[in-house]
Design a protein around this motif. Structure first.
Motif, PDB file in Angstrom:
ATOM      1  N   MET A   1       0.847  -1.200   0.000  1.00 11.02           N
ATOM      2  CA  MET A   1       0.000   0.000   0.000  1.00 11.02           C
ATOM      3  C   MET A   1       0.890   1.261   0.000  1.00 11.02           C
ATOM      4  SD  MET A   1      -3.513   0.614   1.540  1.00 11.02           S
ATOM      5  CE  MET A   1      -3.432  -0.049   3.187  1.00 11.02           C
ATOM      6  N   TYR A   2       0.461   2.258  -0.759  1.00 16.40           N
ATOM      7  CA  TYR A   2       1.222   3.505  -0.873  1.00 16.40           C
ATOM      8  C   TYR A   2       0.640   4.597   0.035  1.00 16.40           C
ATOM      9  CZ  TYR A   2       3.436   1.735  -5.107  1.00 16.40           C
ATOM     10  OH  TYR A   2       4.165   1.010  -6.002  1.00 16.40           O
ATOM     11  N   VAL A   3       1.484   5.556   0.327  1.00 22.71           N
ATOM     12  CA  VAL A   3       1.051   6.735   1.081  1.00 22.71           C
ATOM     13  C   VAL A   3       1.508   7.972   0.315  1.00 22.71           C
ATOM     14  CG1 VAL A   3       1.189   7.981   3.270  1.00 22.71           C
ATOM     15  CG2 VAL A   3       1.416   5.515   3.248  1.00 22.71           C
ATOM     16  N   ALA A   4       0.595   8.922   0.158  1.00 26.37           N
ATOM     17  CA  ALA A   4       0.981  10.196  -0.466  1.00 26.37           C
ATOM     18  C   ALA A   4       0.626  11.319   0.497  1.00 26.37           C
ATOM     19  CB  ALA A   4       0.250  10.381  -1.788  1.00 26.37           C
ATOM     20  N   LEU A   5       1.563  12.246   0.684  1.00 26.21           N
ATOM     21  CA  LEU A   5       1.235  13.446   1.445  1.00 26.21           C
ATOM     22  C   LEU A   5       0.860  14.519   0.426  1.00 26.21           C
ATOM     23  CD1 LEU A   5       1.120  14.868   4.245  1.00 26.21           C
ATOM     24  CD2 LEU A   5       3.405  15.733   3.732  1.00 26.21           C
ATOM     25  N   LEU A   6      -0.435  14.816   0.386  1.00 24.08           N
ATOM     26  CA  LEU A   6      -0.949  15.716  -0.654  1.00 24.08           C
ATOM     27  C   LEU A   6      -0.736  17.182  -0.286  1.00 24.08           C
ATOM     28  CD1 LEU A   6      -4.376  13.902  -1.237  1.00 24.08           C
ATOM     29  CD2 LEU A   6      -2.194  13.470  -2.378  1.00 24.08           C
ATOM     30  N   SER A   7      -0.704  18.007  -1.310  1.00 23.71           N
ATOM     31  CA  SER A   7      -0.647  19.452  -1.090  1.00 23.71           C
ATOM     32  C   SER A   7      -1.975  19.901  -0.489  1.00 23.71           C
ATOM     33  CB  SER A   7      -0.430  20.141  -2.439  1.00 23.71           C
ATOM     34  OG  SER A   7      -0.870  21.467  -2.364  1.00 23.71           O
ATOM     35  N   ILE A  11      -6.902  19.436  -2.088  1.00 27.56           N
ATOM     36  CA  ILE A  11      -6.778  17.997  -1.801  1.00 27.56           C
ATOM     37  C   ILE A  11      -7.543  17.148  -2.826  1.00 27.56           C
ATOM     38  CG2 ILE A  11      -7.402  16.216  -0.094  1.00 27.56           C
ATOM     39  CD1 ILE A  11      -6.503  18.239   2.059  1.00 27.56           C
ATOM     40  N   ASP A  12      -8.729  17.601  -3.219  1.00 26.48           N
ATOM     41  CA  ASP A  12      -9.525  16.811  -4.188  1.00 26.48           C
ATOM     42  C   ASP A  12      -8.776  16.672  -5.508  1.00 26.48           C
ATOM     43  OD1 ASP A  12     -11.567  16.397  -2.438  1.00 26.48           O
ATOM     44  OD2 ASP A  12     -12.708  18.158  -3.085  1.00 26.48           O
ATOM     45  N   MET A  13      -8.209  17.781  -5.955  1.00 30.68           N
ATOM     46  CA  MET A  13      -7.484  17.745  -7.233  1.00 30.68           C
ATOM     47  C   MET A  13      -6.213  16.898  -7.094  1.00 30.68           C
ATOM     48  SD  MET A  13      -6.593  21.020  -9.464  1.00 30.68           S
ATOM     49  CE  MET A  13      -5.332  21.031 -10.687  1.00 30.68           C
ATOM     50  N   ALA A  14      -5.560  17.000  -5.945  1.00 26.97           N
ATOM     51  CA  ALA A  14      -4.343  16.209  -5.718  1.00 26.97           C
ATOM     52  C   ALA A  14      -4.656  14.714  -5.781  1.00 26.97           C
ATOM     53  CB  ALA A  14      -3.738  16.576  -4.362  1.00 26.97           C
ATOM     54  N   LYS A  15      -5.801  14.339  -5.229  1.00 25.95           N
ATOM     55  CA  LYS A  15      -6.217  12.928  -5.249  1.00 25.95           C
ATOM     56  C   LYS A  15      -6.485  12.459  -6.681  1.00 25.95           C
ATOM     57  CE  LYS A  15      -9.887  11.916  -2.924  1.00 25.95           C
ATOM     58  NZ  LYS A  15     -10.960  11.630  -1.974  1.00 25.95           N
ATOM     59  N   SER A  46       7.381  11.169  -8.606  1.00 24.27           N
ATOM     60  CA  SER A  46       8.098  12.375  -9.028  1.00 24.27           C
ATOM     61  C   SER A  46       7.399  13.105 -10.176  1.00 24.27           C
ATOM     62  CB  SER A  46       9.533  12.031  -9.430  1.00 24.27           C
ATOM     63  OG  SER A  46       9.510  11.240 -10.585  1.00 24.27           O
ATOM     64  N   LYS A  47       6.420  12.458 -10.810  1.00 25.52           N
ATOM     65  CA  LYS A  47       5.656  13.105 -11.894  1.00 25.52           C
ATOM     66  C   LYS A  47       4.635  14.117 -11.347  1.00 25.52           C
ATOM     67  CE  LYS A  47       3.645  11.745 -15.660  1.00 25.52           C
ATOM     68  NZ  LYS A  47       2.621  11.090 -16.484  1.00 25.52           N
ATOM     69  N   LEU A  48       4.288  13.953 -10.066  1.00 28.61           N
ATOM     70  CA  LEU A  48       3.120  14.661  -9.537  1.00 28.61           C
ATOM     71  C   LEU A  48       3.400  16.114  -9.153  1.00 28.61           C
ATOM     72  CD1 LEU A  48       1.851  11.706  -7.325  1.00 28.61           C
ATOM     73  CD2 LEU A  48       0.769  12.539  -9.426  1.00 28.61           C
ATOM     74  N   GLY A  49       2.410  16.963  -9.373  1.00 27.75           N
ATOM     75  CA  GLY A  49       2.547  18.374  -9.004  1.00 27.75           C
ATOM     76  C   GLY A  49       2.005  18.661  -7.617  1.00 27.75           C
ATOM     77  N   LEU A  50       0.925  17.967  -7.248  1.00 32.90           N
ATOM     78  CA  LEU A  50       0.255  18.299  -5.986  1.00 32.90           C
ATOM     79  C   LEU A  50       0.444  17.229  -4.908  1.00 32.90           C
ATOM     80  CD1 LEU A  50      -3.041  19.997  -7.299  1.00 32.90           C
ATOM     81  CD2 LEU A  50      -1.007  21.093  -6.362  1.00 32.90           C
ATOM     82  N   THR A  51       1.535  16.468  -5.012  1.00 33.69           N
ATOM     83  CA  THR A  51       1.902  15.524  -3.946  1.00 33.69           C
ATOM     84  C   THR A  51       3.290  15.907  -3.447  1.00 33.69           C
ATOM     85  OG1 THR A  51       0.548  13.686  -4.706  1.00 33.69           O
ATOM     86  CG2 THR A  51       2.533  13.096  -3.497  1.00 33.69           C
TER      87      THR A  51
END
Ligand code: SAM
Length: 264
Positions: A1-7, A11-15, A46-51
């Motif tokens: 299972m992964y964990v992401a700390l979102l911006s 939060i909705d857009m980050a998800k 590393s591709k993500l903008g809002l994580t």
């Protein structure tokens, strides 16, 4: 299972963005900004903008952690308090003592990071695999580009939008209201082939200059987004854009008409 700390910015857009780059995304829990999800094995944070951070979930109790996931005995403990009433410093000390009893070493220079999120819904122990480099995004901020437009979207949001649209290597991306090319720049960074159009010639030139500044090529043309088929004799894999929202002498149609015509 992964964990992401979102911006915390959205939060909705980050998800949605995390979901967009994962083949088998299944959300398990969201506690504040901490998202637990299942996915395939190749998730590329590393591709993500809002994580801001990414990791592997190890458990909610320290006793459950399999420390063999770390490559050696030296472990860096890093605790982040996310509105929990626990005392971060005392908690770090307790983890340190536990690790020591297990025959492992606490080493603040280690690349093996036990990242711990203290939340209102308990403690999440993770093996950190990714930490966002905000300076990388800041390098491409609109104020750092050769051609500046104050309406250009923040580069982390732009990245999220292009990911959600499906931008990646060998995918063609069109922004038909390209402005200064902020969205196309992030699409180019993730490897997409980028195309832009704008009704203002200075924006087309500005988009070319901005993409070139960061080592990318763009095909940009002056034209009306409402007549994009005659601007480009080509189909695109995806479109990502932000429509005009301020006053512009070139927008002869009312914005309402522009928005509804474009959406059709
Ligand atoms: C909000 S700005 C886009 C900002 C852009 N995403 C950036 O990063 O700089 C909207 C742009 O739409 C352009 N525009 C307005 N009406 C247009 C139309 N009918 N067709 C194409 N471009 C248009 C404006 O010149 C402006 O550059």
């Amino acid at each position: 299972m992964y964990v992401a700390l979102l911006s915390g910015k959205n939060i909705d857009m980050a998800k949605v963005e995390v979901n967009s780059i994962s083949n088998l995304y299944v959300e398990k829990t969201l506690v504040g900004r901490v998202l637990l999800f299942e996915s395939d094995d190749s998730i590329n944070f590393s591709k993500l903008g809002l994580t801001h951070e990414g990791g592997i979930f190890l458990g909610k109790n320290i006793e459950d952690i399999d420390f063999n996931v770390f490559s050696d005995k030296n472990i860096k403990i890093s605790v982040l308090n996310l509105k929990s009433e626990l005392n971060s410093l005392l908690f770090s000390k307790k983890i340190g003592e536990f690790i020591f009893k297990k025959g492992l070493n606490v080493d603040f220079n280690s690349n093996n990071v036990l990242r711990v999120y203290l939340t209102v819904n308990g403690v999440y122990f993770t093996k950190q695999v990714f930490m966002q480099d905000k300076k990388e995004f800041a390098k491409r901020a609109s104020s750092k580009r050769k051609f500046f437009m104050p309406t250009s979207i923040d580069s982390m949001f732009a990245r999220a939008l292009v990911n959600i649209a499906g931008a990646k290597k060998n995918v063609s991306v069109l922004d038909c209201f390209c402005g200064s090319g902020g969205l196309l720049l992030e699409a180019a960074v993730v490897g997409a082939d980028v195309f832009g159009c704008d009704i203002e010639e200075k924006c087309v030139k500005g988009t070319e200059d901005n993409l070139e500044q960061f080592g990318f090529k763009v095909t940009a043309v002056t034209g009306d987004a409402l007549d994009v088929d005659s601007v480009f004799d080509k189909k695109f894999d995806c479109v990502v854009t932000d429509l005009p929202f301020g006053k512009s002498s070139k927008i002869v149609e009312s914005k309402k008409k522009l928005y509804s015509s474009f959406m059709l």
